[in-house]
Design a protein around this motif. Structure first.
Motif, mmCIF file in Angstrom:
data_model
loop_
_atom_site.group_PDB
_atom_site.id
_atom_site.type_symbol
_atom_site.label_atom_id
_atom_site.label_comp_id
_atom_site.label_asym_id
_atom_site.label_seq_id
_atom_site.Cartn_x
_atom_site.Cartn_y
_atom_site.Cartn_z
ATOM 1 N N LEU A 74 0.816 -1.212 0.000
ATOM 2 C CA LEU A 74 0.000 0.000 0.000
ATOM 3 C C LEU A 74 0.854 1.268 0.000
ATOM 4 N N TYR A 75 1.882 1.275 0.849
ATOM 5 C CA TYR A 75 2.571 2.536 1.135
ATOM 6 C C TYR A 75 3.942 2.699 0.479
ATOM 7 N N THR A 76 4.615 1.600 0.167
ATOM 8 C CA THR A 76 5.986 1.714 -0.343
ATOM 9 C C THR A 76 6.074 2.449 -1.681
ATOM 10 N N PRO A 77 5.227 2.141 -2.682
ATOM 11 C CA PRO A 77 5.338 2.878 -3.950
ATOM 12 C C PRO A 77 5.150 4.387 -3.783
ATOM 13 N N ALA A 78 4.213 4.799 -2.942
ATOM 14 C CA ALA A 78 3.992 6.231 -2.727
ATOM 15 C C ALA A 78 5.193 6.865 -2.041
ATOM 16 N N PHE A 79 5.779 6.155 -1.075
ATOM 17 C CA PHE A 79 6.978 6.683 -0.415
ATOM 18 C C PHE A 79 8.129 6.832 -1.404
ATOM 19 N N LEU A 80 8.309 5.834 -2.259
ATOM 20 C CA LEU A 80 9.390 5.902 -3.245
ATOM 21 C C LEU A 80 9.160 7.043 -4.229
ATOM 22 N N HIS A 106 5.174 11.369 5.564
ATOM 23 C CA HIS A 106 3.922 10.652 5.848
ATOM 24 C C HIS A 106 4.019 9.191 5.437
ATOM 25 N N PHE A 107 4.465 8.919 4.225
ATOM 26 C CA PHE A 107 4.496 7.528 3.763
ATOM 27 C C PHE A 107 5.662 6.754 4.371
ATOM 28 N N PHE A 108 6.745 7.441 4.735
ATOM 29 C CA PHE A 108 7.805 6.767 5.497
ATOM 30 C C PHE A 108 7.261 6.309 6.841
ATOM 31 N N LYS A 109 6.488 7.179 7.496
ATOM 32 C CA LYS A 109 5.872 6.800 8.777
ATOM 33 C C LYS A 109 4.982 5.583 8.617
ATOM 34 N N LEU A 166 1.581 23.114 10.320
ATOM 35 C CA LEU A 166 1.084 22.876 11.679
ATOM 36 C C LEU A 166 0.049 21.761 11.688
ATOM 37 N N MET A 167 -0.885 21.799 10.729
ATOM 38 C CA MET A 167 -1.891 20.742 10.657
ATOM 39 C C MET A 167 -1.248 19.391 10.359
ATOM 40 N N PHE A 168 -0.230 19.374 9.522
ATOM 41 C CA PHE A 168 0.465 18.132 9.202
ATOM 42 C C PHE A 168 1.079 17.515 10.459
ATOM 43 N N VAL A 169 1.733 18.324 11.268
ATOM 44 C CA VAL A 169 2.366 17.822 12.488
ATOM 45 C C VAL A 169 1.315 17.253 13.435
ATOM 46 N N VAL A 170 0.220 17.976 13.625
ATOM 47 C CA VAL A 170 -0.856 17.486 14.489
ATOM 48 C C VAL A 170 -1.413 16.174 13.947
ATOM 49 N N GLY A 171 -1.637 16.119 12.631
ATOM 50 C CA GLY A 171 -2.210 14.930 12.025
ATOM 51 C C GLY A 171 -1.313 13.716 12.107
ATOM 52 N N ILE A 172 -0.041 13.880 11.801
ATOM 53 C CA ILE A 172 0.851 12.726 11.749
ATOM 54 C C ILE A 172 1.155 12.201 13.146
ATOM 55 N N VAL A 173 1.287 13.113 14.134
ATOM 56 C CA VAL A 173 1.528 12.690 15.512
ATOM 57 C C VAL A 173 0.284 12.008 16.082
ATOM 58 N N GLY A 174 -0.889 12.594 15.851
ATOM 59 C CA GLY A 174 -2.122 11.995 16.348
ATOM 60 C C GLY A 174 -2.402 10.641 15.730
ATOM 61 N N ASN A 175 -2.134 10.515 14.437
ATOM 62 C CA ASN A 175 -2.319 9.240 13.748
ATOM 63 C C ASN A 175 -1.384 8.169 14.311
ATOM 64 N N GLU A 213 -5.688 11.155 10.032
ATOM 65 C CA GLU A 213 -5.243 10.948 8.656
ATOM 66 C C GLU A 213 -5.915 11.962 7.726
ATOM 67 N N ILE A 214 -7.181 12.253 7.971
ATOM 68 C CA ILE A 214 -7.871 13.282 7.189
ATOM 69 C C ILE A 214 -7.155 14.621 7.343
ATOM 70 N N LEU A 215 -6.732 14.947 8.564
ATOM 71 C CA LEU A 215 -5.986 16.190 8.778
ATOM 72 C C LEU A 215 -4.700 16.210 7.961
ATOM 73 N N VAL A 216 -4.034 15.062 7.873
ATOM 74 C CA VAL A 216 -2.793 14.983 7.096
ATOM 75 C C VAL A 216 -3.061 15.311 5.629
ATOM 76 N N PHE A 217 -4.116 14.725 5.059
ATOM 77 C CA PHE A 217 -4.371 14.956 3.636
ATOM 78 C C PHE A 217 -4.868 16.373 3.367
ATOM 79 N N TRP A 218 -5.594 16.969 4.324
ATOM 80 C CA TRP A 218 -5.955 18.369 4.151
ATOM 81 C C TRP A 218 -4.724 19.266 4.313
ATOM 82 N N SER A 219 -3.755 18.819 5.113
ATOM 83 C CA SER A 219 -2.529 19.609 5.230
ATOM 84 C C SER A 219 -1.751 19.616 3.917
ATOM 85 N N PHE A 220 -1.821 18.501 3.166
ATOM 86 C CA PHE A 220 -1.174 18.492 1.849
ATOM 87 C C PHE A 220 -1.780 19.577 0.953
#
Length: 270
Positions: A74-80, A106-109, A166-175, A213-220
């Motif tokens: 799921l995640y490796t191709p997007a990370f690459l 995000h995808f490394f995490k 800021l939203m990205f940090v909140v989203g990734i830490v919360g996730n 995760e929704i917060l992460v994608f809105w941060s993008f």
């Protein structure tokens, strides 16, 4: 139109990107509605059962793979793709650099969680893995391509990139935090035994990891401020709304003592 362009860059000169903005949003919304109706992508709680005691063994049209391998797929191709963008699309533009970094982190995490945090049982349907993996990979590539087309253009008058960070940090830490809580519920031997999650926001919603995760994608979107990133953030939110509804319904069907005040995704509301 002037109000819109104060928040986003103008539509890119790419028929492909403009079409994918519409098609991707419609597809994710449809999949989210399918989740509500009980037609689930086969992973996690709705994955392929590995229990030999199952009265009706689950057969998948294209077979299944282990949950761990499926999650890596799921995640490796997007990370690459995100990591390669630093070399394939070199730029000193701050907004572009922030988007590349946020996507890669995000995808490394997610890959890190697959390898070192999540506990597994059962399997994942190959077709579900392909759908999700291709969605993450293509959306990452299109977000980066769309951002590349904005280079040299006048920036939107309302700059959201730092609020997006800021939203990205909140989203990734919360996730991450709520994924750790979920992992602690599972036995070390990997036996499939679900429990009602507790701690963090699990005490008021059953899918706080989806909320973050929704917060992460809105941060993008806030970092990039392109039409495509808006479209994918909206589509992802609609899908996860459907998935969270299905997840809460699953818990209600499995646990007689499931607390009714615990909502699906939005505290006290939904």
């Amino acid at each position: 139109m002037e109000m819109v362009t104060s928040f986003v860059y103008p539509p890119p000169p790419s028929i492909l990107l403009n079409c994918m903005s519409v098609v991707g949003l419609a597809a994710l919304a449809k999949i989210g509605w399918s989740e509500v109706r009980g037609n689930h992508l086969k992973y996690s709680k709705f994955g392929v059962s590995s229990s030999s005691s199952s009265p009706q063994p689950q057969k998948q049209r294209f077979g299944s793979i282990s949950s761990r391998n499926g999650m890596l797929l799921l995640y490796t191709p997007a990370f690459l793709a995100a990591a390669a963008s630093f070399f394939a699309l070199p730029s000193d533009d701050l907004r572009f650099l922030l988007l590349k970094s946020a996507l890669a982190l995000h995808f490394f995490k997610r890959v890190f969680e697959v390898l070192f945090i999540h506990k597994y049982s059962g399997g994942m349907a190959v077709d579900s893995a392909f759908v999700i993996s291709s969605s993450y990979f293509s959306s990452t590539a299109f977000m980066l391509y769309s951002q590349n087309l904005t280079l040299g253009l006048t920036e939107p008058s309302f700059d959201m990139k730092f609020a997006g960070i800021l939203m990205f940090v909140v989203g990734i830490v919360g996730n991450l935090y709520h994924h750790v809580l979920l992992a602690k519920l599972r036995k070390e031997d990997g036996k499939k035994e679900y429990k009602i999650p507790k701690g963090g926001l699990f005490d008021i919603i059953i899918c706080p990891h989806y909320l973050f995760e929704i917060l992460v994608f809105w941060s993008f979107f806030m970092i990039s401020q392109t039409i495509y990133s808006f479209s994918f953030a909206m589509g992802t939110m609609l899908y996860l709304i459907g998935r969270s509804y299905a997840t809460r319904s699953w818990y209600l069907s499995k646990f007689d003592d499931f607390p009714k005040h615990v909502k699906a995704l939005v505290p006290f509301v939904f």
